[in-house]
Design an enzyme around this catalytic site. Sequence first.
Site, PDB file in Angstrom:
ATOM      1  N   LEU A  68       0.871  -1.151   0.031  1.00  0.00           N
ATOM      2  CA  LEU A  68       0.043   0.043   0.059  1.00  0.00           C
ATOM      3  C   LEU A  68       0.991   1.016   0.096  1.00  0.00           C
ATOM      4  O   LEU A  68       1.630   1.413   0.960  1.00  0.00           O
ATOM      5  CB  LEU A  68      -0.909  -0.080   1.055  1.00  0.00           C
ATOM      6  CG  LEU A  68      -1.823  -1.062   1.261  1.00  0.00           C
ATOM      7  CD1 LEU A  68      -2.616  -1.068   2.557  1.00  0.00           C
ATOM      8  CD2 LEU A  68      -2.674  -1.158  -0.163  1.00  0.00           C
ATOM      9  N   PRO A  69       0.949   2.046  -1.124  1.00  0.00           N
ATOM     10  CA  PRO A  69       2.173   2.791  -1.394  1.00  0.00           C
ATOM     11  C   PRO A  69       2.155   4.211  -0.414  1.00  0.00           C
ATOM     12  O   PRO A  69       2.030   5.348  -1.265  1.00  0.00           O
ATOM     13  CB  PRO A  69       1.899   3.040  -2.953  1.00  0.00           C
ATOM     14  CG  PRO A  69       0.269   2.739  -3.145  1.00  0.00           C
ATOM     15  CD  PRO A  69       0.097   1.861  -2.209  1.00  0.00           C
ATOM     16  N   CYS A  70       2.584   4.308   0.701  1.00  0.00           N
ATOM     17  CA  CYS A  70       2.632   5.568   1.459  1.00  0.00           C
ATOM     18  C   CYS A  70       3.713   6.101   0.924  1.00  0.00           C
ATOM     19  O   CYS A  70       3.692   7.381   1.270  1.00  0.00           O
ATOM     20  CB  CYS A  70       2.406   4.701   3.041  1.00  0.00           C
ATOM     21  SG  CYS A  70       3.706   3.699   3.466  1.00  0.00           S
ATOM     22  N   HIS A  71       4.616   5.510   0.238  1.00  0.00           N
ATOM     23  CA  HIS A  71       5.936   6.250  -0.067  1.00  0.00           C
ATOM     24  C   HIS A  71       5.573   7.459  -1.146  1.00  0.00           C
ATOM     25  O   HIS A  71       6.457   8.541  -1.374  1.00  0.00           O
ATOM     26  CB  HIS A  71       6.907   5.365  -0.821  1.00  0.00           C
ATOM     27  CG  HIS A  71       6.508   4.537  -2.054  1.00  0.00           C
ATOM     28  ND1 HIS A  71       5.739   3.509  -1.661  1.00  0.00           N
ATOM     29  CD2 HIS A  71       6.335   4.983  -3.253  1.00  0.00           C
ATOM     30  CE1 HIS A  71       5.565   2.940  -2.996  1.00  0.00           C
ATOM     31  NE2 HIS A  71       5.873   3.850  -3.813  1.00  0.00           N
TER      32      HIS A  71
END
Length: 195
Positions: free
Chosen positions: A161-164
């Site tokens: 889940l791409p929190c970056h």
Amino acid sequence: MTPPTDPFTAFAPALAGPPRLEPTDVSYVLEDTSLGRMLLAVRDDGRVLTTAFAPDAAHEQHWLERVAQRVSPRVLRHPRPTDAVRRALEDFLAGRARQVAVEPDLALLSDFQRLVLTGLAASVGYGRRTTYAALAQHLGRPRAARAVGTALAGNPLCVTLPCHRVLPAAGGVGGYAGGPAAKEALLALEARSAG
């Protein structure tokens, strides 16, 4: 005269190969990736609970305790069930895939984290970026930029889940569980591959 008997025979079990592991509710492995050491945990049905950074024993213990409390205490370090998530993560980090192609399990997320992370995944695609404030606005919580940041900081499914992809409005990369170098590497990977 009777032949002497070996008194240790009773203590020498027959060797039948490697031990057979009993089924468990959650299997995990510590994986050294190009971003750093990560704890990957999956349910017995293959759904992924964590792709979390675990650079040391304290972080490893933190994630294992969360899994034990929120999902099941039957957690076993067993790499084979994690093969699919390891391959999917490797494909993503090598630029061969635009997502970590696994089924995430959101059991470790709070209700607010679910809102933030699913909203992020649905609205900010591969190679794109947003800010904490813009994400809060998109979620209908314009005053919750700080809370959004806190929710992302505790993401148990980093990279998956791409929190970056969320950055501070003032510039820079901001915080990241894997450290700023890992976040910069992910952003650079997506920028190269998205073009």
